[in-house]
Enzyme design. Structure first.
Site, PDB file in Angstrom:
ATOM      1  N   THR A   1      -7.584   8.277   5.578  1.00 22.43           N
ATOM      2  CA  THR A   1      -7.273   6.905   4.743  1.00 22.43           C
ATOM      3  C   THR A   1      -8.607   6.775   4.288  1.00 22.43           C
ATOM      4  O   THR A   1      -9.722   7.221   4.609  1.00 22.43           O
ATOM      5  CB  THR A   1      -6.561   5.609   5.528  1.00 22.43           C
ATOM      6  OG1 THR A   1      -6.440   4.683   4.588  1.00 22.43           O
ATOM      7  CG2 THR A   1      -7.705   5.406   6.446  1.00 22.43           C
ATOM      8  N   GLY A   2      -8.625   6.146   3.016  1.00 27.93           N
ATOM      9  CA  GLY A   2      -9.889   5.630   2.589  1.00 27.93           C
ATOM     10  C   GLY A   2      -9.994   6.263   0.994  1.00 27.93           C
ATOM     11  O   GLY A   2      -8.884   6.705   0.539  1.00 27.93           O
TER      12      GLY A   2
ATOM     13  N   GLY B   1      -9.831   8.461  -1.466  1.00 31.79           N
ATOM     14  CA  GLY B   1      -9.356   9.975  -1.485  1.00 31.79           C
ATOM     15  C   GLY B   1     -10.192  10.823  -2.005  1.00 31.79           C
ATOM     16  O   GLY B   1     -10.483  11.939  -1.626  1.00 31.79           O
TER      17      GLY B   1
ATOM     18  N   THR C   1      -3.335   3.814   3.259  1.00 31.60           N
ATOM     19  CA  THR C   1      -2.402   5.105   3.301  1.00 31.60           C
ATOM     20  C   THR C   1      -2.088   4.853   4.895  1.00 31.60           C
ATOM     21  O   THR C   1      -2.495   4.466   5.726  1.00 31.60           O
ATOM     22  CB  THR C   1      -3.043   6.239   3.007  1.00 31.60           C
ATOM     23  OG1 THR C   1      -3.424   6.485   1.989  1.00 31.60           O
ATOM     24  CG2 THR C   1      -2.280   7.202   3.649  1.00 31.60           C
TER      25      THR C   1
ATOM     26  N   SER D   1       0.787  -1.247  -0.109  1.00 32.69           N
ATOM     27  CA  SER D   1       0.072   0.126  -0.078  1.00 32.69           C
ATOM     28  C   SER D   1       0.824   1.341  -0.044  1.00 32.69           C
ATOM     29  O   SER D   1       0.240   2.619  -0.035  1.00 32.69           O
ATOM     30  CB  SER D   1      -0.897  -0.035   1.247  1.00 32.69           C
ATOM     31  OG  SER D   1      -0.191   0.043   2.358  1.00 32.69           O
TER      32      SER D   1
ATOM     33  N   ARG E   1      -3.751   9.523 -11.835  1.00 28.27           N
ATOM     34  CA  ARG E   1      -4.737   9.864 -10.693  1.00 28.27           C
ATOM     35  C   ARG E   1      -3.930   9.980  -9.473  1.00 28.27           C
ATOM     36  O   ARG E   1      -3.002   9.565  -9.040  1.00 28.27           O
ATOM     37  CB  ARG E   1      -5.600   8.569 -10.306  1.00 28.27           C
ATOM     38  CG  ARG E   1      -6.650   8.756  -9.297  1.00 28.27           C
ATOM     39  CD  ARG E   1      -6.180   8.343  -7.861  1.00 28.27           C
ATOM     40  NE  ARG E   1      -7.255   8.214  -7.032  1.00 28.27           N
ATOM     41  CZ  ARG E   1      -7.090   8.116  -5.678  1.00 28.27           C
ATOM     42  NH1 ARG E   1      -5.799   7.908  -5.393  1.00 28.27           N
ATOM     43  NH2 ARG E   1      -8.009   8.183  -4.905  1.00 28.27           N
ATOM     44  N   VAL E   2      -4.274  11.102  -8.949  1.00 26.91           N
ATOM     45  CA  VAL E   2      -3.795  11.548  -7.290  1.00 26.91           C
ATOM     46  C   VAL E   2      -5.007  11.635  -6.325  1.00 26.91           C
ATOM     47  O   VAL E   2      -5.999  11.982  -6.911  1.00 26.91           O
ATOM     48  CB  VAL E   2      -3.063  12.755  -7.636  1.00 26.91           C
ATOM     49  CG1 VAL E   2      -2.788  13.384  -6.124  1.00 26.91           C
ATOM     50  CG2 VAL E   2      -2.013  13.109  -8.405  1.00 26.91           C
ATOM     51  N   GLY E   3      -4.742  11.148  -5.099  1.00 28.67           N
ATOM     52  CA  GLY E   3      -5.721  11.179  -4.224  1.00 28.67           C
ATOM     53  C   GLY E   3      -5.758  12.031  -3.357  1.00 28.67           C
ATOM     54  O   GLY E   3      -5.014  13.260  -3.655  1.00 28.67           O
ATOM     55  N   ASP E   4      -6.220  11.989  -1.990  1.00 29.14           N
ATOM     56  CA  ASP E   4      -6.155  13.016  -0.954  1.00 29.14           C
ATOM     57  C   ASP E   4      -4.906  13.015  -0.419  1.00 29.14           C
ATOM     58  O   ASP E   4      -4.394  13.923   0.312  1.00 29.14           O
ATOM     59  CB  ASP E   4      -7.222  12.598   0.031  1.00 29.14           C
ATOM     60  CG  ASP E   4      -7.113  11.372   0.954  1.00 29.14           C
ATOM     61  OD1 ASP E   4      -6.747  10.333   0.135  1.00 29.14           O
ATOM     62  OD2 ASP E   4      -7.095  10.996   1.940  1.00 29.14           O
TER      63      ASP E   4
ATOM     64  N   THR F   1       1.487   7.055   0.453  1.00 26.21           N
ATOM     65  CA  THR F   1       0.589   5.980   0.046  1.00 26.21           C
ATOM     66  C   THR F   1       1.061   5.610  -1.537  1.00 26.21           C
ATOM     67  O   THR F   1       1.745   6.485  -2.253  1.00 26.21           O
ATOM     68  CB  THR F   1      -0.933   6.410  -0.084  1.00 26.21           C
ATOM     69  OG1 THR F   1      -1.648   5.524  -0.559  1.00 26.21           O
ATOM     70  CG2 THR F   1      -0.913   7.565  -0.999  1.00 26.21           C
TER      71      THR F   1
END
Ligand code: SD4
Length: 337
Positions: free
Chosen positions: A247-248, A250, A196, A94, A224-227, A214
């Protein structure tokens, strides 16, 4: 539970993707975890300092952070060193080396770090460098910027002495190849996501820092980019008030600027637990929220060292090292239906 089982079903409408098909929860959760009750685990108590909390069951990472803190190190050093343990752990698919790749087989990392002064640094879509959190720290300390992305972030890391390496381990490559067969590489796919590592520490001086690292959603769209590298979404630290890390899924955290929200709610007088619950409520109470299909979890600490954690679904946990005890604590959660 295995961290990467955390989100198993996520609809990314903006990206035109449906990810995952089953709900959260997993078979390998230990009976110890199952027997933990939210009521007992989330009681805030005035903390002995130093202390550290992290998302998930990462006792080696919190142990490292505590080692730094006990040796007189500051919270910033502690969270960086703690996150590096998980980044180097190839078995954890992860974060860092061994992270599951995007749908094209590229491992791309997101990370950020924030100190007691409100300084922050972040890297997004970083490839070939294991310790994304340390690159984020270099961005914070050695540049006038907050975020570096992609090839620029990689070149910056190399200029700072980070060694490029292949982050796709045999195990992650195999998992990706298996996914490709099952998913048939269609735009609409079923995948298993992963999670994360976020860490918050308070040092002996009572100063707070945080970090987050993460490889993001497994088999995500390229780019793609998350939070997690977004200051205020994946992480926020205010040394006067407290800190939060997420976490989760994003996309849902970004849409509610989750970590900043939690810190601001603590500023208004909520406990870390109440603030995490309110931030989850902002997600699940949205009209047409698809919350049954995705997971988000927050952990938070306030200036007094009181902690909280809350998630949409069961089996989120945090690791807390305080007063000589390094333990996994099961989180309370919203969806008890
Ligand atoms: C992301 N928030 O990239 C990360 C992934 C994660 O639990 O935390 N999964 O959206």
């Amino acid at each position: 539970m295995k961290r990467r089982n955390f989100i198993k079903n996520a609809t990314l409408s903006s990206a035109g993707l449906a990810i995952g098909s089953s709900l959260v929860g997993c078979a390998d959760t230990s009976s110890k975890e199952k027997n933990s009750t939210a009521a007992t685990v989330n009681n805030a108590s005035t903390a002995k300092l130093p202390m550290v909390i992290a998302t998930w069951h990462v006792i080696d990472a919190t142990a490292k952070a505590m080692e730094v803190l006990q040796a007189g190190g500051n919270a910033l050093d502690a969270v960086e060193q703690g996150c590096r343990i998980e980044e180097a752990n190839e078995k954890g698919q992860s974060v860092g080396k061994g992270g599951l790749p995007d749908r094209d087989g590229n491992v791309t990392l997101d990370a950020c770090i924030m100190d007691k002064h409100g300084n922050c640094g972040s890297v997004v879509y970083l490839q070939n460098i294991t310790h994304a959190v340390s690159v984020a720290r270099k961005v914070m300390e050695d540049t006038p910027h907050v975020m570096l992305a992609g090839e620029g972030a990689k070149q910056f890391a190399v200029s700072k002495g980070f060694e490029p390496e292949d982050l796709l381990t045999e195990a992650s490559k195999k998992a990706w190849e298996k996914w490709k067969i099952e998913a048939q590489y269609k735009p609409i796919i079923n995948i298993e996501n992963h999670d994360t590592i976020g860490m918050l520490a308070i040092d002996k001086n009572g100063d707070i820092s945080g970090a987050c690292t993460t490889s993001g959603l497994a088999y995500k769209l390229g780019g793609r980019v998350g939070d997690s590298p977004i200051i205020g979404s994946g992480l926020f630290v205010d040394n006067e008030i407290g800190a939060c890390v997420a976490t989760g899924l994003g996309e849902e955290v970004v849409k509610t600027v989750g970590s900043f929200l939690v810190v601001e709610l603590m500023r208004q007088g909520k406990s870390p637990q109440e603030a995490c619950e309110e931030a989850i409520s902002r997600i699940v109470k949205k009209p047409n929220s698809q919350f049954k299909d995705f997971q988000v979890g927050y952990i938070a600490v306030n200036k007094k060292g009181e902690t909280g954690s809350y998630s949409i679904h069961q089996w989120f946990s945090m690791t807390k090292f305080q007063d000589g005890v390094n333990e996994q604590i099961q989180s309370d959660y919203f969806n008890k239906a």
